[in-house]
Write an enzyme that holds these catalytic residues in place. Sequence first.
Site, PDB file in Angstrom:
ATOM      1  N   THR A 121       0.819  -1.454   0.331  1.00 16.84           N
ATOM      2  CA  THR A 121       0.165   0.196   0.174  1.00 16.84           C
ATOM      3  C   THR A 121       0.857   1.311  -0.129  1.00 16.84           C
ATOM      4  O   THR A 121       1.459   1.150   1.018  1.00 16.84           O
ATOM      5  CB  THR A 121      -1.039  -0.058   1.256  1.00 16.84           C
ATOM      6  OG1 THR A 121      -2.036  -1.170   1.350  1.00 16.84           O
ATOM      7  CG2 THR A 121      -2.124   1.254   1.363  1.00 16.84           C
ATOM      8  N   ARG A 151      -8.514  -9.289   4.032  1.00 16.73           N
ATOM      9  CA  ARG A 151      -8.654  -9.142   5.195  1.00 16.73           C
ATOM     10  C   ARG A 151      -7.724  -9.587   6.446  1.00 16.73           C
ATOM     11  O   ARG A 151      -7.612 -11.069   5.898  1.00 16.73           O
ATOM     12  CB  ARG A 151      -9.776  -8.439   5.581  1.00 16.73           C
ATOM     13  CG  ARG A 151     -10.913  -8.278   4.804  1.00 16.73           C
ATOM     14  CD  ARG A 151     -12.234  -7.704   5.232  1.00 16.73           C
ATOM     15  NE  ARG A 151     -12.561  -9.395   4.581  1.00 16.73           N
ATOM     16  CZ  ARG A 151     -13.304 -10.145   4.575  1.00 16.73           C
ATOM     17  NH1 ARG A 151     -14.862  -9.300   5.283  1.00 16.73           N
ATOM     18  NH2 ARG A 151     -13.370 -10.966   3.693  1.00 16.73           N
ATOM     19  N   GLU A 152      -7.067  -9.944   7.786  1.00 19.41           N
ATOM     20  CA  GLU A 152      -6.160 -10.292   7.776  1.00 19.41           C
ATOM     21  C   GLU A 152      -7.408 -11.259   8.529  1.00 19.41           C
ATOM     22  O   GLU A 152      -8.549 -11.138   8.912  1.00 19.41           O
ATOM     23  CB  GLU A 152      -5.418 -10.052   9.181  1.00 19.41           C
ATOM     24  CG  GLU A 152      -4.143  -9.157   8.749  1.00 19.41           C
ATOM     25  CD  GLU A 152      -3.462  -9.050   9.873  1.00 19.41           C
ATOM     26  OE1 GLU A 152      -3.084  -8.907  10.655  1.00 19.41           O
ATOM     27  OE2 GLU A 152      -2.808  -7.747   9.152  1.00 19.41           O
ATOM     28  N   PHE A 249     -19.146  -2.904   8.987  1.00 19.81           N
ATOM     29  CA  PHE A 249     -18.867  -2.124   9.170  1.00 19.81           C
ATOM     30  C   PHE A 249     -19.875  -1.426  10.406  1.00 19.81           C
ATOM     31  O   PHE A 249     -18.984   0.144  10.098  1.00 19.81           O
ATOM     32  CB  PHE A 249     -18.012  -1.543   7.873  1.00 19.81           C
ATOM     33  CG  PHE A 249     -16.185  -2.245   8.304  1.00 19.81           C
ATOM     34  CD1 PHE A 249     -16.977  -3.573   7.365  1.00 19.81           C
ATOM     35  CD2 PHE A 249     -15.461  -2.060   8.539  1.00 19.81           C
ATOM     36  CE1 PHE A 249     -15.860  -4.451   7.306  1.00 19.81           C
ATOM     37  CE2 PHE A 249     -13.883  -2.910   8.543  1.00 19.81           C
ATOM     38  CZ  PHE A 249     -14.594  -3.992   8.221  1.00 19.81           C
ATOM     39  N   LEU A 250     -20.422  -1.151  10.089  1.00 20.44           N
ATOM     40  CA  LEU A 250     -21.199  -0.183  11.528  1.00 20.44           C
ATOM     41  C   LEU A 250     -21.554  -0.971  13.333  1.00 20.44           C
ATOM     42  O   LEU A 250     -22.137  -0.780  13.923  1.00 20.44           O
ATOM     43  CB  LEU A 250     -22.748  -0.133  10.881  1.00 20.44           C
ATOM     44  CG  LEU A 250     -22.859   0.609   9.517  1.00 20.44           C
ATOM     45  CD1 LEU A 250     -23.801   1.064   9.281  1.00 20.44           C
ATOM     46  CD2 LEU A 250     -22.272   1.720   9.877  1.00 20.44           C
ATOM     47  N   GLY A 253     -17.758  -0.519  19.214  1.00 23.04           N
ATOM     48  CA  GLY A 253     -17.234  -1.378  20.012  1.00 23.04           C
ATOM     49  C   GLY A 253     -16.578  -0.617  20.097  1.00 23.04           C
ATOM     50  O   GLY A 253     -16.629  -0.006  20.822  1.00 23.04           O
ATOM     51  N   GLY A 257      -8.676  -1.470  14.657  1.00 23.46           N
ATOM     52  CA  GLY A 257      -7.052  -1.512  15.036  1.00 23.46           C
ATOM     53  C   GLY A 257      -6.070  -1.459  13.774  1.00 23.46           C
ATOM     54  O   GLY A 257      -6.716  -1.474  13.273  1.00 23.46           O
ATOM     55  N   CYS A 260      -3.873  -1.421   8.560  1.00 17.92           N
ATOM     56  CA  CYS A 260      -4.015  -0.411   8.030  1.00 17.92           C
ATOM     57  C   CYS A 260      -5.381   0.389   7.709  1.00 17.92           C
ATOM     58  O   CYS A 260      -3.847   1.513   7.902  1.00 17.92           O
ATOM     59  CB  CYS A 260      -4.782  -1.782   6.781  1.00 17.92           C
ATOM     60  SG  CYS A 260      -4.289  -2.751   6.399  1.00 17.92           S
ATOM     61  N   ARG A 327      -0.835  -4.554  15.921  1.00 13.94           N
ATOM     62  CA  ARG A 327      -0.352  -3.352  16.153  1.00 13.94           C
ATOM     63  C   ARG A 327      -1.926  -2.695  15.783  1.00 13.94           C
ATOM     64  O   ARG A 327      -2.555  -3.247  15.180  1.00 13.94           O
ATOM     65  CB  ARG A 327       0.130  -3.670  14.338  1.00 13.94           C
ATOM     66  CG  ARG A 327       1.048  -4.142  13.891  1.00 13.94           C
ATOM     67  CD  ARG A 327       1.597  -4.089  12.760  1.00 13.94           C
ATOM     68  NE  ARG A 327       0.801  -5.521  11.823  1.00 13.94           N
ATOM     69  CZ  ARG A 327       1.010  -5.695  10.676  1.00 13.94           C
ATOM     70  NH1 ARG A 327       1.763  -4.582   9.736  1.00 13.94           N
ATOM     71  NH2 ARG A 327       0.337  -7.148   9.899  1.00 13.94           N
TER      72      ARG A 327
END
Length: 449
Positions: A121, A151-152, A249-250, A253, A257, A260, A327
């Site tokens: 990236t 995605r991991e 993604f709504l 929480g 992290g 990225c 990370r």
Amino acid sequence: MNIAVIGCGYVGLVSGTCLAALGHQVTGVDVDTKRVAALQAGKVPIYEPGLSEMILQQTAARRLGFTTDLPAAVRDSQVIFVAVGTPPSPNGGYDLSMLFGAVENIIQSAESGKTIVIKSTVPPGTGEKVAQLAAKSAHRLEVVNNPEFLREGTAIHDFMNPDRIVFGAGTAEGLAVLREIYQPLIDKGFHILSMGRASAELSKFGANAMLAMRISFINELSRLASAVGADIESVRMGIGSDPRIGPAFLKAGIGYGGSCFPKDVAALVHQMESLDIEPHLLSGIEKANQQQRQHFVTRVLDAVAGGGKPVIALWGLAFKPDTDDIRESPAVDIARMLAKAGCTVRAFDPEAMENTRRVLGDAIVYATDVHAATTGADAVIVATDWSVFITQNWHGIKQIMRGTHIFDGRNCLASGKVSAAGLHYHAVGRPPVKPGGGREGTVGVVVAG
Ligand code: UDX
């Protein structure tokens, strides 16, 4: 096709292994001799579901190998993927020294006709700079961008089933090479988006910033939900049912992290500011993300105040489940804040213990399992939504705890199950539930009528 992948980190290993599985002859290159020796011996230095098995399969089939010899790998390959790390720099931008170092080495060894694919990236404009460097060499080299959206935790699936494959090519020749590499996926009908280099680079940054913005948006709204007695899980459905918005993604929480989102949002802000473009929205994303964890810690400390030194069981350290990656993990930050506030923090994570120990040292206690972390605790925090935490027997947990507070930092538990065990349930942006007060059922489901 013979392909060299420079950089055997997360993106390089997953991409190289998947390219081998697509039928290419792949050589992974890294400067870290220990890492290369481990990979040659079949030991995979990162945790990613399915990756070790796939590396073993591809090496056994002689389609995948590893070396530290960059010039040889470049000479033997038609295409060279650059997948080295691009860590954040202190000024908020990207540290591209490893990337340009790798590019210089590639250019020195490459003869005409080879293609350099930038997989790492990189901020918009980087591909063009690499192309200018390549143009100065004595040989004719193509430079293309092919950002990675994996995605991991689901990286192999994401590589093999991409939502889109973005090609940022300067020329028709570069585009043709990328097409040839991805032909097996193109044949399966996966979607190709061909565009200029800077557009490809900005697509990657834009996607990550958009996702991070959605998380910070719902988290900000969760604070208001708590203040006015609303339930953010119901609100998420009320909002996400609109097909123009969607529910992904709504999830409120303790925030995002990983390697990225924080880095890419900061880099976009940095780049915009350097171009005198005011990043009104973007500059608030990370601020909201940080405040979310601080606010959460304050709630936990308030709940356990008044006794002696609080003992907190911290379930989860990785920034999300199915990875050992810590990370920018909110869980690790929360551990740090609680320890600093005078709590004994006893943490357990199925995969991320060693990585955390390297960062936090003796500041917290590293438990051998969920029960060891929880015995005698005043409160439990679920900081990462690993399934092993979600499926706990709450009656058993109640018996070994000293206190009764369960803080669900991922809104992943069923309040009915937790409270039925005689525990207090505290989520994010949801009304607190007293012992015996919850309802059974999937979290957040709104019954019609
Ligand atoms: C992300 C992008 O999804 C991927 O396309 C890109 O290539 C790299 O960055 P990744 O860092 O692996 O991937 O993590 P992701 O699954 O996107 O989750 C990021 C963080 O957001 C996690 O900490 C997760 O817990 C959090 N999250 C996600 C939320 O807090 N709420 C949500 O609704 C979704």
